[in-house]
Design a protein around this motif. Sequence first.
Motif, short mmCIF file in Angstrom:
data_model
loop_
_atom_site.label_atom_id
_atom_site.label_comp_id
_atom_site.label_asym_id
_atom_site.label_seq_id
_atom_site.Cartn_x
_atom_site.Cartn_y
_atom_site.Cartn_z
N ASP A 216 10.44 0.25 -14.09
CA ASP A 216 9.99 -1.28 -12.36
C ASP A 216 8.24 -0.64 -12.43
O ASP A 216 8.42 0.00 -11.98
CB ASP A 216 10.62 -0.19 -11.26
N LYS A 217 7.70 -1.96 -12.85
CA LYS A 217 6.45 -2.29 -12.73
C LYS A 217 6.25 -3.12 -11.64
O LYS A 217 5.07 -3.28 -12.22
CB LYS A 217 6.11 -3.41 -14.33
N ILE A 218 7.00 -2.98 -10.80
CA ILE A 218 6.11 -3.73 -9.76
C ILE A 218 6.22 -3.09 -8.60
O ILE A 218 7.36 -2.47 -8.14
CB ILE A 218 7.28 -4.87 -9.23
N THR A 219 4.95 -2.60 -8.06
CA THR A 219 4.54 -1.15 -7.17
C THR A 219 4.47 -1.70 -5.69
O THR A 219 3.63 -2.68 -6.03
CB THR A 219 3.80 -0.47 -7.39
N PRO A 220 5.28 -1.86 -4.88
CA PRO A 220 4.76 -2.24 -3.56
C PRO A 220 2.83 -1.13 -3.18
O PRO A 220 2.91 -0.26 -3.57
CB PRO A 220 5.89 -1.58 -2.65
N LEU A 221 2.16 -2.11 -3.18
CA LEU A 221 0.93 -0.82 -2.17
C LEU A 221 1.26 -0.95 -0.58
O LEU A 221 0.46 0.26 -0.25
CB LEU A 221 -0.57 -2.54 -2.84
N CYS A 222 1.69 -1.80 -0.02
CA CYS A 222 1.80 -1.78 0.52
C CYS A 222 3.37 -2.77 1.11
O CYS A 222 4.05 -3.17 0.99
CB CYS A 222 0.76 -2.34 2.12
N ASP A 223 3.68 -2.25 3.15
CA ASP A 223 4.62 -3.57 2.88
C ASP A 223 4.70 -5.40 2.77
O ASP A 223 5.54 -5.76 2.09
CB ASP A 223 5.04 -3.85 4.70
N ASN A 224 3.45 -6.11 2.41
CA ASN A 224 3.35 -7.26 1.77
C ASN A 224 2.48 -7.30 1.56
O ASN A 224 2.07 -8.79 0.91
CB ASN A 224 2.08 -7.86 3.24
N VAL A 225 1.90 -6.24 0.48
CA VAL A 225 1.64 -6.44 -1.06
C VAL A 225 1.93 -5.61 -1.81
O VAL A 225 2.28 -4.50 -1.81
CB VAL A 225 0.07 -6.35 -0.95
N TYR A 226 2.26 -6.05 -2.87
CA TYR A 226 2.97 -6.04 -4.36
C TYR A 226 1.64 -6.03 -5.50
O TYR A 226 0.74 -6.99 -5.25
CB TYR A 226 3.80 -6.56 -4.62
N CYS A 227 2.11 -4.37 -6.71
CA CYS A 227 1.38 -5.26 -7.75
C CYS A 227 2.28 -5.63 -9.50
O CYS A 227 2.86 -4.32 -8.82
CB CYS A 227 -0.03 -3.72 -7.81
N LEU A 228 1.84 -6.33 -9.95
CA LEU A 228 2.26 -6.28 -11.42
C LEU A 228 1.34 -5.59 -12.04
O LEU A 228 0.54 -5.17 -12.31
CB LEU A 228 2.65 -6.95 -11.78
N THR B 65 -2.06 2.77 -14.56
CA THR B 65 -1.59 1.95 -13.44
C THR B 65 -0.88 2.31 -12.57
O THR B 65 -1.01 2.04 -11.01
CB THR B 65 -0.12 1.44 -14.33
N GLN B 66 0.08 3.31 -13.07
CA GLN B 66 0.99 4.42 -11.66
C GLN B 66 -0.39 5.29 -10.82
O GLN B 66 -0.45 4.98 -9.69
CB GLN B 66 1.63 5.02 -12.31
N ALA B 67 -1.41 5.63 -11.91
CA ALA B 67 -2.82 6.44 -10.39
C ALA B 67 -3.49 5.33 -9.84
O ALA B 67 -3.26 5.45 -9.01
CB ALA B 67 -3.32 7.21 -11.85
N ILE B 68 -3.87 4.10 -10.22
CA ILE B 68 -4.36 3.33 -9.44
C ILE B 68 -3.74 2.67 -8.33
O ILE B 68 -4.19 3.26 -6.98
CB ILE B 68 -4.86 2.67 -10.10
N ALA B 69 -2.35 2.10 -8.54
CA ALA B 69 -1.38 1.99 -7.44
C ALA B 69 -1.16 3.03 -6.88
O ALA B 69 -1.20 3.30 -5.35
CB ALA B 69 -0.09 1.88 -7.79
N GLY B 70 -1.04 4.37 -7.41
CA GLY B 70 -1.30 5.54 -5.85
C GLY B 70 -2.09 5.45 -5.22
O GLY B 70 -2.36 6.11 -3.99
N TYR B 71 -3.54 6.00 -5.36
CA TYR B 71 -4.96 5.92 -4.96
C TYR B 71 -5.04 5.03 -3.92
O TYR B 71 -4.81 5.21 -2.80
CB TYR B 71 -6.08 5.40 -5.97
N VAL B 72 -4.42 3.56 -4.77
CA VAL B 72 -4.50 2.36 -3.50
C VAL B 72 -3.66 2.62 -2.24
O VAL B 72 -3.73 1.98 -1.67
CB VAL B 72 -4.54 1.43 -4.32
#
Length: 225
Positions: free
Chosen positions: A49-61, A69-76
């Motif tokens: 799954d390459k589409i990661t939620p950063l919060c309810d209204n913002v996702y990242c590819l 990229t998983q590390a960056i998404a986790g910190y954010v």
Amino acid sequence: MGQDGPGDLTMVPVSMGTTIVATTFNGGVILAADSRTSSGAYIGNRATDKITPLCDNVYCLRSGSAADTQAIAGYVQHFIAQHQAEENDRISVKTAATLVRTLAYNNKDNLSAGLIVAGWDKHGGEQIYSINLGGTMTQVPFTMSGSGSTYIYGYADKNWRPNMTQEEAHDFVQRCIRYAIAWDASSGGCIRTVTITKDGVKRVFIPGEEIPPCFGELPREARVG
């Protein structure tokens, strides 16, 4: 101590592939991705799954190194949760994208991470931010990345248009991923999409056996092996 040479696998560059696409439409954004994680000719995961939620209204590819990229998404995700708890309000899409950009830029010499941040907020409506491997952030109406994107630039340039309906935009990104899967050996698996509007988030999953063949491909039931 021996010197690094052709036999040292740590010095051999690894080829990684993916296809990610995001577009705005009249009232929201749609993100889409294939699901193949590869390392050279080896396919490590067929259903990532390459589409990661950063919060309810913002996702990242995510494209590039899966670990980076998983590390960056986790910190954010962590920073956004803190911010929203302090402000008692949803974060803006631009602020979330800036957090991603800051991490990517400050660590550009150590990370292989190209990301697309997209979402909807009450301040700017639907927004997409492309963040390349060097950490440069650009707001765009639609964008794509990954090894498969080189095969679909012509299709996207010809068929994308502003103010599409949600149905038109969903068909557009689905076709982009479908064509990239057909022609890029490093893209494959299934298709995932996420649609974000003021009313919320909707996910769609299309398994590989339900992806129609493209021109020149045999239908799945006619393939051997």
